[in-house]
Design a protein around this motif. Structure first.
Motif, PDB file in Angstrom:
ATOM      1  N   THR A   1     -99.766 -27.532  54.005  1.00 57.96           N
ATOM      2  CA  THR A   1    -100.828 -27.336  53.026  1.00 57.96           C
ATOM      3  C   THR A   1    -102.183 -27.384  53.703  1.00 57.96           C
ATOM      4  O   THR A   1    -103.172 -26.936  53.136  1.00 57.96           O
ATOM      5  N   MET A   2    -102.250 -27.942  54.916  1.00 57.43           N
ATOM      6  CA  MET A   2    -103.507 -28.027  55.646  1.00 57.43           C
ATOM      7  C   MET A   2    -103.897 -26.694  56.269  1.00 57.43           C
ATOM      8  O   MET A   2    -105.054 -26.446  56.559  1.00 57.43           O
ATOM      9  N   THR A   3    -102.939 -25.829  56.527  1.00 54.61           N
ATOM     10  CA  THR A   3    -103.193 -24.598  57.264  1.00 54.61           C
ATOM     11  C   THR A   3    -103.016 -23.382  56.367  1.00 54.61           C
ATOM     12  O   THR A   3    -101.906 -22.905  56.162  1.00 54.61           O
ATOM     13  N   SER A   4    -104.120 -22.883  55.847  1.00 54.37           N
ATOM     14  CA  SER A   4    -104.073 -21.664  55.052  1.00 54.37           C
ATOM     15  C   SER A   4    -104.430 -20.450  55.897  1.00 54.37           C
ATOM     16  O   SER A   4    -104.133 -19.310  55.532  1.00 54.37           O
ATOM     17  N   ARG A   5    -105.059 -20.703  57.054  1.00 47.38           N
ATOM     18  CA  ARG A   5    -105.466 -19.612  57.942  1.00 47.38           C
ATOM     19  C   ARG A   5    -105.365 -20.118  59.379  1.00 47.38           C
ATOM     20  O   ARG A   5    -105.909 -21.170  59.723  1.00 47.38           O
ATOM     21  N   LEU A   6    -104.650 -19.388  60.225  1.00 46.57           N
ATOM     22  CA  LEU A   6    -104.505 -19.805  61.617  1.00 46.57           C
ATOM     23  C   LEU A   6    -104.821 -18.661  62.562  1.00 46.57           C
ATOM     24  O   LEU A   6    -104.715 -17.481  62.206  1.00 46.57           O
ATOM     25  N   PHE A   7    -105.197 -19.032  63.772  1.00 48.90           N
ATOM     26  CA  PHE A   7    -105.531 -18.058  64.814  1.00 48.90           C
ATOM     27  C   PHE A   7    -104.404 -18.038  65.831  1.00 48.90           C
ATOM     28  O   PHE A   7    -103.948 -19.090  66.286  1.00 48.90           O
ATOM     29  N   LEU A   8    -103.958 -16.830  66.178  1.00 47.17           N
ATOM     30  CA  LEU A   8    -102.807 -16.666  67.066  1.00 47.17           C
ATOM     31  C   LEU A   8    -103.178 -15.782  68.244  1.00 47.17           C
ATOM     32  O   LEU A   8    -103.739 -14.705  68.074  1.00 47.17           O
ATOM     33  N   THR A   9    -102.851 -16.233  69.454  1.00 51.91           N
ATOM     34  CA  THR A   9    -102.947 -15.368  70.624  1.00 51.91           C
ATOM     35  C   THR A   9    -101.559 -14.839  70.945  1.00 51.91           C
ATOM     36  O   THR A   9    -100.550 -15.444  70.608  1.00 51.91           O
ATOM     37  N   GLY A  10    -101.518 -13.673  71.603  1.00 53.58           N
ATOM     38  CA  GLY A  10    -100.218 -13.086  71.947  1.00 53.58           C
ATOM     39  C   GLY A  10     -99.471 -12.542  70.746  1.00 53.58           C
ATOM     40  O   GLY A  10     -98.246 -12.468  70.758  1.00 53.58           O
ATOM     41  N   GLY A  11    -100.201 -12.125  69.729  1.00 52.91           N
ATOM     42  CA  GLY A  11     -99.571 -11.725  68.469  1.00 52.91           C
ATOM     43  C   GLY A  11     -98.700 -10.485  68.546  1.00 52.91           C
ATOM     44  O   GLY A  11     -97.771 -10.334  67.761  1.00 52.91           O
ATOM     45  N   SER A  12     -98.979  -9.577  69.492  1.00 53.11           N
ATOM     46  CA  SER A  12     -98.168  -8.357  69.583  1.00 53.11           C
ATOM     47  C   SER A  12     -96.968  -8.522  70.498  1.00 53.11           C
ATOM     48  O   SER A  12     -96.153  -7.610  70.621  1.00 53.11           O
ATOM     49  N   GLY A  13     -96.830  -9.687  71.135  1.00 60.92           N
ATOM     50  CA  GLY A  13     -95.680  -9.957  71.988  1.00 60.92           C
ATOM     51  C   GLY A  13     -94.457 -10.370  71.193  1.00 60.92           C
ATOM     52  O   GLY A  13     -94.509 -10.508  69.960  1.00 60.92           O
ATOM     53  N   TYR A  14     -93.361 -10.582  71.890  1.00 64.16           N
ATOM     54  CA  TYR A  14     -92.093 -10.909  71.239  1.00 64.16           C
ATOM     55  C   TYR A  14     -92.201 -12.164  70.378  1.00 64.16           C
ATOM     56  O   TYR A  14     -91.884 -12.149  69.180  1.00 64.16           O
ATOM     57  N   VAL A  15     -92.664 -13.257  70.954  1.00 60.98           N
ATOM     58  CA  VAL A  15     -92.791 -14.500  70.189  1.00 60.98           C
ATOM     59  C   VAL A  15     -93.873 -14.351  69.121  1.00 60.98           C
ATOM     60  O   VAL A  15     -93.683 -14.744  67.967  1.00 60.98           O
ATOM     61  N   GLY A  16     -94.992 -13.751  69.489  1.00 61.35           N
ATOM     62  CA  GLY A  16     -96.093 -13.608  68.543  1.00 61.35           C
ATOM     63  C   GLY A  16     -95.735 -12.806  67.305  1.00 61.35           C
ATOM     64  O   GLY A  16     -96.107 -13.180  66.186  1.00 61.35           O
ATOM     65  N   ARG A  17     -95.019 -11.716  67.482  1.00 62.96           N
ATOM     66  CA  ARG A  17     -94.628 -10.897  66.324  1.00 62.96           C
ATOM     67  C   ARG A  17     -93.798 -11.703  65.341  1.00 62.96           C
ATOM     68  O   ARG A  17     -93.976 -11.611  64.120  1.00 62.96           O
ATOM     69  N   ASN A  18     -92.896 -12.482  65.861  1.00 59.44           N
ATOM     70  CA  ASN A  18     -92.040 -13.283  64.992  1.00 59.44           C
ATOM     71  C   ASN A  18     -92.797 -14.441  64.352  1.00 59.44           C
ATOM     72  O   ASN A  18     -92.489 -14.836  63.223  1.00 59.44           O
ATOM     73  N   LEU A  19     -93.787 -14.982  65.046  1.00 59.98           N
ATOM     74  CA  LEU A  19     -94.619 -16.019  64.436  1.00 59.98           C
ATOM     75  C   LEU A  19     -95.435 -15.453  63.275  1.00 59.98           C
ATOM     76  O   LEU A  19     -95.605 -16.113  62.246  1.00 59.98           O
ATOM     77  N   ILE A  20     -95.920 -14.239  63.426  1.00 59.80           N
ATOM     78  CA  ILE A  20     -96.650 -13.604  62.322  1.00 59.80           C
ATOM     79  C   ILE A  20     -95.740 -13.479  61.108  1.00 59.80           C
ATOM     80  O   ILE A  20     -96.115 -13.819  59.985  1.00 59.80           O
ATOM     81  N   ARG A  21     -94.522 -12.963  61.322  1.00 55.08           N
ATOM     82  CA  ARG A  21     -93.578 -12.834  60.208  1.00 55.08           C
ATOM     83  C   ARG A  21     -93.299 -14.196  59.567  1.00 55.08           C
ATOM     84  O   ARG A  21     -93.259 -14.331  58.344  1.00 55.08           O
ATOM     85  N   HIS A  22     -93.109 -15.206  60.411  1.00 53.94           N
ATOM     86  CA  HIS A  22     -92.758 -16.538  59.921  1.00 53.94           C
ATOM     87  C   HIS A  22     -93.859 -17.128  59.040  1.00 53.94           C
ATOM     88  O   HIS A  22     -93.587 -17.627  57.939  1.00 53.94           O
ATOM     89  N   PHE A  23     -95.092 -17.073  59.525  1.00 52.86           N
ATOM     90  CA  PHE A  23     -96.172 -17.736  58.794  1.00 52.86           C
ATOM     91  C   PHE A  23     -96.684 -16.911  57.609  1.00 52.86           C
ATOM     92  O   PHE A  23     -97.012 -17.479  56.560  1.00 52.86           O
ATOM     93  N   THR A  24     -96.754 -15.603  57.741  1.00 52.54           N
ATOM     94  CA  THR A  24     -97.208 -14.807  56.598  1.00 52.54           C
ATOM     95  C   THR A  24     -96.203 -14.862  55.452  1.00 52.54           C
ATOM     96  O   THR A  24     -96.595 -14.810  54.281  1.00 52.54           O
ATOM     97  N   ALA A  25     -94.923 -14.988  55.777  1.00 56.47           N
ATOM     98  CA  ALA A  25     -93.901 -15.106  54.733  1.00 56.47           C
ATOM     99  C   ALA A  25     -94.081 -16.377  53.922  1.00 56.47           C
ATOM    100  O   ALA A  25     -93.586 -16.470  52.794  1.00 56.47           O
ATOM    101  N   ARG A  26     -94.787 -17.350  54.476  1.00 61.61           N
ATOM    102  CA  ARG A  26     -95.026 -18.622  53.799  1.00 61.61           C
ATOM    103  C   ARG A  26     -96.434 -18.736  53.240  1.00 61.61           C
ATOM    104  O   ARG A  26     -96.888 -19.818  52.886  1.00 61.61           O
ATOM    105  N   GLY A  27     -97.132 -17.608  53.217  1.00 62.08           N
ATOM    106  CA  GLY A  27     -98.438 -17.586  52.572  1.00 62.08           C
ATOM    107  C   GLY A  27     -99.613 -17.973  53.446  1.00 62.08           C
ATOM    108  O   GLY A  27    -100.730 -18.146  52.940  1.00 62.08           O
ATOM    109  N   THR A  28     -99.388 -18.114  54.756  1.00 61.61           N
ATOM    110  CA  THR A  28    -100.477 -18.449  55.673  1.00 61.61           C
ATOM    111  C   THR A  28    -101.113 -17.164  56.197  1.00 61.61           C
ATOM    112  O   THR A  28    -100.414 -16.257  56.644  1.00 61.61           O
ATOM    113  N   GLU A  29    -102.425 -17.079  56.146  1.00 60.62           N
ATOM    114  CA  GLU A  29    -103.121 -15.938  56.721  1.00 60.62           C
ATOM    115  C   GLU A  29    -103.184 -16.117  58.233  1.00 60.62           C
ATOM    116  O   GLU A  29    -103.548 -17.186  58.731  1.00 60.62           O
TER     117      GLU A  29
END
Length: 334
Positions: free
Chosen positions: A5-33
């Motif tokens: 509930t503390m994190t509504s918006r997070l900053f990610l480096t490496g977002g287009s890489g293998y791990v980063g792409r999956n982190l985007i899917r993981h967090f956006t699916a839970r409502g985090t920008e």
């Protein structure tokens, strides 16, 4: 697991890489920008298609804190993962880039940060058996990747401060769906007949499915103690040969039968590394000491600390991950 509930918006480096792409899917699916650092128009398209907000820039940009405005947390996934001879670019990315990213996050007023490291920081070419997080970093790391990632960990943790908590996670042998790194290379090597077992491949390894990496990051972001390091894996280790054989089978490939002695491979890596250094990279070794340390000996990790302090447990089993890969490989393309 629900996102913090503390994190509504997070900053990610490496977002287009293998791990980063999956982190985007993981967090956006839970409502985090998710705001993802991108260096090219193509990378921006990738992260935007996944639901993240691209922010064009570089790890060493002086104005990186501007892109973090309005974020509460940082996930640093960007890294130069080359296992070959060290380069100034790898130092720039893994060490100086980490320093600037975490300093920028602190300056921007972010309260939490997770640095994605690797068990490679502990590798020196000897077996690493059921290691816990208090295992010391080696005096002579296996290669430039281990060296720069180990120093990056030190830098990230040194920048923790009151109001800015820093947590490190170390997955081992990341694999699974959407893999554009290890699995394609492994499959190509096997298909060409160049793959061989090292001393038969009958030694153990820890592995970490990409879904379990994402779960570990989320748990560390929510519950990790500042200044602490946590191993994240699939749980019980597996025989290296058995696991690689199963991975290849998901791609419709047969595992090799040939094997090479470990001592011969180590000698080749040692001599080849010396020749590379003497020739300033003009001569290429068939295998680096970094590659040897990563895949030629047992590397197994104890995740008791993550289970106890983070409440972490794998969200997908190795068998489920393999079945998912096989289904994806046999699914008709559209």
């Amino acid at each position: 697991m629900e996102s913090s509930t503390m994190t509504s918006r997070l900053f990610l480096t490496g977002g287009s890489g293998y791990v980063g792409r999956n982190l985007i899917r993981h967090f956006t699916a839970r409502g985090t920008e998710v705001v993802a650092l991108t260096r090219s128009a193509r990378s921006a398209e990738v992260v935007q298609a996944l639901g993240a907000v691209p922010w064009m820039g570089d790890l060493l940009d002086a104005n990186l804190a501007d892109g973090m405005s309005g974020c509460q947390a940082l996930i640093h996934a960007a890294a130069d993962t080359s296992h070959g001879r060290g380069t100034t670019q790898q130092v720039r990315t893994n060490l100086e880039g980490t320093r600037n990213v975490f300093a920028s996050a602190h300056a921007a007023g972010l309260s939490r940060a997770v640095h994605i490291s690797s068990e490679s920081v502990l590798l020196d070419g000897q077996p690493l058996i059921n290691a816990s997080e208090d295992h010391p970093l080696p005096r002579r790391p296996a290669g430039a990747y281990s060296h720069t990632k180990g120093n990056a960990e030190r830098v990230a943790l040194s920048l923790a401060a009151p109001g800015f908590e820093v947590v490190v996670i170390r997955p081992r042998f990341v694999w699974g769906r959407d893999d554009t790194t290890a699995l394609p290379h492994l499959a190509a090597t096997a298909a060409s007949g160049q793959l061989a077992w090292i001393d038969g491949g009958h030694y153990r390894t820890s592995t970490t499915h990409i879904a379990n990496v994402c779960e570990g990051v989320a748990r560390a972001l929510d519950r990790g103690r500042s200044g602490e390091v946590y191993f994240i894996t699939d749980g019980a280790p597996v025989e290296f040969r058995s696991f690689i054989t199963s991975l290849l089978e998901t791609q419709g490939l047969e595992a090799p039968q040939k094997s090479v002695p470990r001592w011969l491979l180590r000698s080749t890596a040692t001599v080849g590394g010396l020749l590379e250094d003497l020739s300033r990279g003009r001569l290429k070794s068939p295998i680096s000491l970094q590659e040897f340390a990563t895949m030629a000996v047992e590397v197994t990790l104890d995740i008791t600390k993550a289970r106890t302090e983070l409440g972490y447990s794998p969200v997908i089993t190795r068998e489920e991950g393999l079945a998912e890969l096989k289904a994806a490989a046999t699914r008709p393309s559209r």
